[in-house]
Design an enzyme around this catalytic site. Structure first.
Site, short mmCIF file in Angstrom:
data_model
loop_
_atom_site.label_atom_id
_atom_site.label_comp_id
_atom_site.label_asym_id
_atom_site.label_seq_id
_atom_site.Cartn_x
_atom_site.Cartn_y
_atom_site.Cartn_z
N HIS A 172 28.32 37.57 19.11
CA HIS A 172 29.63 36.97 18.89
C HIS A 172 30.35 37.64 17.73
O HIS A 172 31.59 37.74 17.75
CB HIS A 172 29.48 35.47 18.64
CG HIS A 172 29.18 34.70 19.89
ND1 HIS A 172 28.61 33.45 19.89
CD2 HIS A 172 29.36 35.01 21.20
CE1 HIS A 172 28.46 33.02 21.13
NE2 HIS A 172 28.91 33.96 21.94
N HIS A 205 31.24 40.91 31.67
CA HIS A 205 30.99 41.67 30.45
C HIS A 205 30.76 43.14 30.76
O HIS A 205 31.34 44.03 30.12
CB HIS A 205 29.77 41.12 29.71
CG HIS A 205 30.02 39.85 28.97
ND1 HIS A 205 30.77 39.81 27.82
CD2 HIS A 205 29.60 38.58 29.21
CE1 HIS A 205 30.82 38.55 27.37
NE2 HIS A 205 30.12 37.80 28.20
#
Length: 416
Positions: free
Chosen positions: A254, A388
């Site tokens: 993150h 992703h």
């Protein structure tokens, strides 16, 4: 560190062709997730539909967004898949009684809660499909924006609230960095799709709170969990540290994702004649550097999933999306700063992805590896998500702003 390379990979035609070719392989793999009755399902390791999993709103939204990017490039088959996803988001996943979106098709035992994280992806899918010119996409986007503004966005907090019960009567006493991070992603897309700068300002407000205030005060490690009055909750999920969406401790992936988004936000503000504070780029570098402490933290190649607040490994499994976001962050920082150390990381992580994550036999990427970089399924099973991986093949070839769908729609003659 080694001497600066003579040529950056992203400037080499062979590398760009490799990215394009691998991206096409991912798109071809993902087509099998189309469900005959609507939406997209969960693919197993071999790329077959896992019938034990209900149709997922998250997978459908991510696939719709991904194939919208493909449609904008004129890739055959993508447009039909975008429309297929839009129909499911408009019908089978939408709560026609209370508004908002369920997390999965409503069957016996299905959760009826409304999740901020999920609504960000519905908005992202609708925004990308709007920019791809698909019928019904703008109406879906306006519905998603209305839901976000009515039930999730807080002007007082300058950030997103978290989950609610089905009828919006009771909100979860929790605030999360993950849902807010993906809201930044979605808000940039909404701003481009609707030409509404307010959404960029909301993205800036979120970034200021989560990164420039909280992360900066914690050595630029992203604090993931908060009480509903924004007090850090560092012990959250300590008993279930490998949670797929709310893991305990620090999540290096993150930090990498935030680094890239801060630069996307800075570039978007500047491109639209709006003020971009200097801390956006400064924090992007700082948070990237903090996140790289998760690389080989246990002595083995790869990013550990989580660290504690002393930067010690907690969950040593490797998730596919983490080096994917590392590649994107390194590419963005290289484009923004020209600093060759980011090229070093860009190459390092693509080499790792090619060696360990790309399934050369069955296609796509392994979604999870164990601490010895062998395929595993402790947190994730199968290969449900090309979102992703596909973005990792596309975004390094694009400018930092506007968002990918906006840029692709305005540069149809571009040679990617």
């Amino acid at each position: 560190m080694s001497h600066a390379p003579l040529t950056y990979w992203i400037d080499q035609p062979a590398h760009r062709r490799w990215l394009s070719r691998h991206g096409q392989h991912l798109l071809d793999f993902g087509k099998a997730a189309r469900l005959p009755d609507g939406g997209f399902g969960w693919l197993d390791e071999a790329g077959r539909l896992d019938n034990a999993c209900r149709p997922q709103t998250l997978v459908t939204a991510r696939m719709t967004h991904t194939y919208a990017l493909a449609a904008l490039q004129g890739l055959p088959g993508a447009t039909m898949l975008v429309d297929h996803g839009l129909r499911a988001l408009e019908t089978m996943f939408f709560d026609h009684e209370a508004g908002g979106w369920f997390s999965e098709a409503q069957e016996a035992g299905a959760s009826s809660n409304k999740e901020a994280y999920l609504h960000a992806f519905v908005a992202l899918a609708a925004a990308s499909a709007t920019l791809a010119g698909r019928a019904g996409a703008r109406e879906l986007l306006e519905r998603a924006c209305h839901t976000i503004e009515t039930h999730f966005w807080s002007d007082e907090e300058g950030a997103m609230r978290e989950n609610s019960d089905r009828f919006w009567q009771e909100s979860e006493a929790y605030r999360g960095a993950n849902s807010n991070m993906h809201s930044v992603e979605a808000f940039l897309a909404i701003a481009d799709a609707l030409d509404e700068p307010l959404w960029r300002q909301r993205a800036l407000s979120i970034a200021h709170r989560l990164i420039h205030e909280h992360a900066a005060s914690a050595g630029y490690h992203v604090i993931e969990h908060f009480t509903d009055d924004w007090q850090p909750h560092k012990e959250y999920n300590k008993d279930t540290p490998a949670d797929a969406f709310r893991p305990y401790g620090v999540t290096p992936g993150h930090g990498l994702e935030w680094s890239r988004l801060l630069l996307n936000l800075e570039a978007a503000l500047l491109a639209n004649g709006e003020h971009a504070p200097a801390w956006l780029a400064e924090d992007a570098v700082a948070i990237f550097d903090a996140a790289t402490r998760g690389w080989a933290a246990d002595g083995q190649p790869g990013f550990v999933y989580t660290l504690d607040f002393e930067a010690r490994p907690v969950v040593c499994a490797r998730m596919h999306w983490v080096p994917a976001e590392g590649v994107l962050a390194a590419a963005a920082l290289l484009a923004r700063t020209g600093d060759a150390r980011f090229e070093h990381w860009y190459r390092t992580w693509w080499d790792y992805i090619d060696l360990y994550l790309i399934d050369q036999e069955k296609g796509s990427w392994h979604h999870e590896l164990d601490a010895q970089n062998r395929p595993a399924s402790g947190t994730w099973s199968g290969k449900p998500d090309i979102y992703h991986a596909y973005q990792t093949t596309l975004f390094p070839r694009l400018p930092l702003a506007p968002t990918a769908a906006r840029w692709l729609g305005h540069h149809p003659q571009s040679h990617l």
